[in-house]
Design a protein around this motif. Structure first.
Motif, PDB file in Angstrom:
ATOM      1  N   ASP A 197       0.825  -1.212   0.000  1.00 42.42           N
ATOM      2  CA  ASP A 197       0.000   0.000   0.000  1.00 42.42           C
ATOM      3  C   ASP A 197       0.857   1.259   0.000  1.00 42.42           C
ATOM      4  N   GLY A 198       2.153   1.070   0.094  1.00 42.40           N
ATOM      5  CA  GLY A 198       3.090   2.183   0.028  1.00 42.40           C
ATOM      6  C   GLY A 198       4.494   1.686   0.278  1.00 42.40           C
ATOM      7  N   ASP A 251       0.863   7.526  -0.558  1.00 45.51           N
ATOM      8  CA  ASP A 251      -0.024   8.070   0.470  1.00 45.51           C
ATOM      9  C   ASP A 251       0.569   9.401   0.929  1.00 45.51           C
TER      10      ASP A 251
END
Length: 291
Positions: A250-251, A275
């Motif tokens: 997710d990052g 993000d």
């Protein structure tokens, strides 16, 4: 004419001086051409941020400095002296919002059996674009298995040595591939670190970084990031990640003492989510560190 900025500060360790070090003019020669730092890269160093005169993560850097020296069989650095010298250099950088200090210990002039030590402080480079826009990263094979630290400790994979020719060559290769930076993987596919950074990835509410048993540096910034994550209710851990883990994260961030946290926006051309809100909060936390 010297090209140095007015904020440049140089201190040389000198056992003859009452305080054990003395300030010198950074614009004048200070290192012998016979010093093994110059001829062999035989030494160790640390680089860390300085916020309004306050060195960041100083004790963590000094501890790693000592471990690196031991790996090279260098004389144990007197940490009390180095600490005093760092604080003195930091004091001369107090007018700068964010500066950087590099401390260096070399084996000295060949045959003299007397180490050389110095500290250089200056205004930190501006990495704001990398922090806000993110960076493109190339994956490069380091050419070693993930267990090389235990099978071949003489390769010094966990020490921060002056021998950075391979690291800078990797950065040039990344640029040739159209990237800004690189991430090393082992020959058997384990994600290791960047040439000058620690790798961090996020899966939901869990932050991960490569295990410290791998042939990588113990990241001082990573420790601060884990403290930040805990304060936000996130869990943290260590693993043996693969490139696929990075691609599905997710990052992904590259962490270092001066650039702080740069989000990875692409990996070998494949997009990685960025993000921005989390990155901004993380960078703000790292900027304000005092310990």
């Amino acid at each position: 004419m010297s090209s140095r900025t007015p904020a440049d500060v140089l201190a040389i360790l000198d056992p003859r001086h009452p305080q054990g070090f003395d300030f010198a003019d950074p614009g004048r020669p200070a290192l012998s051409v016979l010093d093994l730092a110059a001829t062999r890269g035989d030494g160790v160093f640390e680089t860390f941020g300085v916020r309004s005169g306050h060195p960041q993560a100083l004790e963590a850097h000094l501890a790693r400095f000592e471990r690196s020296a031991a790996s090279l069989d260098l004389r144990t650095p007197p940490l009390d002296l180095w600490r005093r010298a760092v604080l003195a250099v930091g004091g001369r950088l107090a007018a700068d919002d964010f500066a950087v200090i590099k401390i260096v210990l070399s084996r000295g002039i060949e045959g003299a059996d007397e180490p050389t030590g110095w500290l250089h402080g200056r205004i930190a480079p501006d990495h704001s674009i990398a922090r806000t826009d993110g960076i493109d990263v190339a994956v490069l094979d380091r050419g070693y298995r993930h267990d090389v630290s235990s099978t071949s400790p003489w390769l010094l994979q966990g020490a921060k040595t002056l021998s950075y020719a391979v690291n800078t060559a990797a950065l040039r290769e990344a640029v040739r591939r159209g990237a800004d930076d690189a991430i090393f993987i082992s020959s058997d596919g384990v994600v290791l670190e960047g040439p000058t950074s620690t790798v961090l990835l996020r899966r939901g509410d869990h932050l991960l970084t490569p295990d410290l048993g791998l042939p990588i540096l113990d990241g001082t910034t990573q420790g601060s990031v884990f403290e930040f994550a805990t304060s936000r209710g996130l869990t943290t851990g260590f693993s043996h990640p693969t490139v696929a883990d990075l691609e599905h994260a997710d990052g992904v961030w590259l962490l270092s003492s001066v650039r702080l946290a740069a989000p990875v926006r692409s990996l070998d051309g494949r997009p990685i989510p960025v993000d921005r809100e989390f990155t901004d909060a993380l960078v703000a936390h790292l900027f304000e560190r005092r310990g």
